[in-house]
Motif scaffolding. Structure first.
Motif, PDB file in Angstrom:
ATOM      1  N   ASN A  43      22.233 -73.247  24.086  1.00  0.00           N
ATOM      2  CA  ASN A  43      21.226 -73.306  25.157  1.00  0.00           C
ATOM      3  C   ASN A  43      21.520 -72.295  26.261  1.00  0.00           C
ATOM      4  O   ASN A  43      20.606 -71.682  26.811  1.00  0.00           O
ATOM      5  N   ILE A  44      22.808 -72.115  26.563  1.00  0.00           N
ATOM      6  CA  ILE A  44      23.190 -71.165  27.615  1.00  0.00           C
ATOM      7  C   ILE A  44      22.818 -69.735  27.224  1.00  0.00           C
ATOM      8  O   ILE A  44      22.186 -69.007  27.996  1.00  0.00           O
ATOM      9  N   PHE A  45      23.181 -69.337  25.997  1.00  0.00           N
ATOM     10  CA  PHE A  45      22.886 -67.965  25.557  1.00  0.00           C
ATOM     11  C   PHE A  45      21.380 -67.737  25.444  1.00  0.00           C
ATOM     12  O   PHE A  45      20.869 -66.664  25.732  1.00  0.00           O
ATOM     13  N   LEU A  46      20.683 -68.781  25.021  1.00  0.00           N
ATOM     14  CA  LEU A  46      19.230 -68.681  24.913  1.00  0.00           C
ATOM     15  C   LEU A  46      18.632 -68.466  26.307  1.00  0.00           C
ATOM     16  O   LEU A  46      17.784 -67.583  26.506  1.00  0.00           O
ATOM     17  N   ALA A  47      19.120 -69.241  27.278  1.00  0.00           N
ATOM     18  CA  ALA A  47      18.635 -69.122  28.654  1.00  0.00           C
ATOM     19  C   ALA A  47      18.946 -67.737  29.221  1.00  0.00           C
ATOM     20  O   ALA A  47      18.098 -67.111  29.866  1.00  0.00           O
ATOM     21  N   LEU A  48      20.158 -67.244  28.965  1.00  0.00           N
ATOM     22  CA  LEU A  48      20.544 -65.911  29.455  1.00  0.00           C
ATOM     23  C   LEU A  48      19.636 -64.841  28.856  1.00  0.00           C
ATOM     24  O   LEU A  48      19.194 -63.923  29.542  1.00  0.00           O
ATOM     25  N   THR A  49      19.356 -64.986  27.561  1.00  0.00           N
ATOM     26  CA  THR A  49      18.486 -64.022  26.891  1.00  0.00           C
ATOM     27  C   THR A  49      17.123 -63.992  27.562  1.00  0.00           C
ATOM     28  O   THR A  49      16.591 -62.927  27.878  1.00  0.00           O
ATOM     29  N   LEU A  50      16.555 -65.166  27.792  1.00  0.00           N
ATOM     30  CA  LEU A  50      15.208 -65.241  28.360  1.00  0.00           C
ATOM     31  C   LEU A  50      15.187 -64.843  29.829  1.00  0.00           C
ATOM     32  O   LEU A  50      14.196 -64.313  30.328  1.00  0.00           O
ATOM     33  N   THR A  51      16.306 -65.065  30.554  1.00  0.00           N
ATOM     34  CA  THR A  51      16.360 -64.730  31.980  1.00  0.00           C
ATOM     35  C   THR A  51      16.457 -63.227  32.180  1.00  0.00           C
ATOM     36  O   THR A  51      15.714 -62.641  32.963  1.00  0.00           O
ATOM     37  N   PHE A  52      17.413 -62.632  31.445  1.00  0.00           N
ATOM     38  CA  PHE A  52      17.708 -61.211  31.690  1.00  0.00           C
ATOM     39  C   PHE A  52      16.738 -60.272  31.014  1.00  0.00           C
ATOM     40  O   PHE A  52      16.576 -59.153  31.426  1.00  0.00           O
ATOM     41  N   THR A  53      16.128 -60.731  29.926  1.00  0.00           N
ATOM     42  CA  THR A  53      15.350 -59.782  29.137  1.00  0.00           C
ATOM     43  C   THR A  53      13.887 -60.148  29.183  1.00  0.00           C
ATOM     44  O   THR A  53      13.382 -60.797  28.290  1.00  0.00           O
ATOM     45  N   LYS A  54      13.259 -59.725  30.231  1.00  0.00           N
ATOM     46  CA  LYS A  54      11.830 -59.974  30.345  1.00  0.00           C
ATOM     47  C   LYS A  54      11.103 -59.069  29.347  1.00  0.00           C
ATOM     48  O   LYS A  54      11.230 -57.843  29.392  1.00  0.00           O
ATOM     49  N   GLY A  55      10.381 -59.679  28.445  1.00  0.00           N
ATOM     50  CA  GLY A  55       9.575 -58.894  27.502  1.00  0.00           C
ATOM     51  C   GLY A  55      10.387 -58.238  26.402  1.00  0.00           C
ATOM     52  O   GLY A  55      11.604 -58.317  26.361  1.00  0.00           O
TER      53      GLY A  55
END
Length: 349
Positions: free
Chosen positions: A159-171
């Motif tokens: 869940n943490i890595f998924l959240a980081l992916t979605l937070t940092f990588t817009k689009g």
């Protein structure tokens, strides 16, 4: 004299054992020695069966396609195998792969609005690999230092890595904004009658390297020892935590390398790819004959496992079977594989 009674005792034992070693026990012993045998048989039987339903199934072009489809899962399964060999499990493997792929692509792209502020690929690519290793190190530290069960640790970090992916990588990052190097593993090569991507060859190379490491290095022997019996390994003087930590870090690196295959295959870096990667990789390892209880299995078994899943999906699709039944078939396969593993484990008792 005592010599005679000794001989008769031996004779009685062999006679008794000869009767005891039934067909099923012999099979158990063979499968215990070669964990990949049962999965190879499943692969052969499945391939022959599917060829009856569709004449295109056994063609080189179809097998080329299956290999391209399993390249990503196969690559992630390499690291997953290492972790499962130590009696652990990594539910965050797919999330690490996608996170790494987005780091590579986004660092190169830079700020979408600003022209030319992206980093060189020679910085971005190693940074993506480093992210994978750091993610693995985080999992490893929580398992070895905080002494948490790998299942719970990686469920949390997923869940943490998924959240980081979605937070940092817009689009997403389209292929025209990525350097050719990132897309290298999507190129096609012809090998005899087969036409596969370089990603498939890269995945096979990963298997060869890890197979060598597990078979011929003391590190590989330690990995098996820790998985087989952690207390015995500790008593034998193996630094158990160091071995576990190294396994999680190496696995993180393999997930990041899988990220490179992902980008080549999808030709776009998107945070939404690979939703099922975590479970598909575990499926490949389990079907490939690696024991979830650790210490038994081979790395190539996981490649066979990944191909089996690919063969089932492809074969059932060609046979016109509904997607829901394909999922059911793979579910049955998993339960079958674990049942076989349990049965083989009894051979040791």
């Amino acid at each position: 004299g005592p010599q005679v009674s000794q001989d008769t005792a031996n004779y009685d034992a062999t006679a008794e054992f000869g009767d005891r070693a039934t067909m099923s026990q012999k099979t158990q012993a063979i499968l215990h020695k070669y964990p990949w045998l049962s999965s190879t048989m499943v692969l052969v039987v499945a391939s022959i069966t599917f060829s009856f339903f569709n004449e295109n199934f056994l063609t080189p072009s179809n097998f080329s396609l299956i290999f391209q489809q399993v390249a990503i899962v196969g690559a992630v399964a390499t690291g997953q195998t290492l972790i499962i060999l130590t009696a652990g499990i990594d539910l965050s493997c797919g999330a690490i792969a996608i996170f790494s792929s987005m780091v590579m692509a986004k660092l190169v792209q830079g700020t979408p609005a600003v022209e030319g502020d992206g980093l060189s690929i020679w910085i971005a690519f190693p940074a993506g690999l480093l992210i994978g290793m750091l993610a693995g190190a985080l999992n490893g530290a929580l398992v070895t230092k905080v002494k948490l069960p790998p299942f719970i640790v990686t469920l949390g970090t997923f869940n943490i890595f998924l959240a980081l992916t979605l937070t940092f990588t817009k689009g997403t990052v389209p292929s025209n904004e990525m350097p050719p190097f990132l897309l290298t593993l999507g190129e096609y090569v012809n090998i005899g009658p087969f036409r596969v991507t370089t990603g498939v060859l890269f995945m096979i190379a990963m298997y060869l390297v890890l197979a060598f490491a597990l078979r011929y290095t003391s590190w590989g022997r330690h990995v098996y020892a820790v998985g087989d019996d952690i207390d015995a390994a500790r008593l034998a003087g193996i630094s158990v935590n160091r071995v576990l930590m190294s396994v999680y870090i190496v696995a993180g690196l393999t997930f990041a390398l899988a990220a490179w295959i992902v980008i080549g295959r999808v030709t776009v870096a998107s945070p939404n790819t690979g939703g099922n990667l975590n479970l598909d990789a575990i499926t490949a390892v389990v079907i490939g004959g690696t024991s979830l209880f650790g210490g038994r299995g081979t790395i190539f078994g996981s490649l066979i496992g990944a191909v089996i899943v690919g063969v089932f999906r492809n074969g059932l699709t060609l046979a016109g079977v509904d997607l829901y039944f394909q999922l059911m078939a793979i579910g049955i396969l998993i339960i079958f594989a674990v049942s076989v593993d349990q049965w083989i484990r009894k051979a040791r008792k």
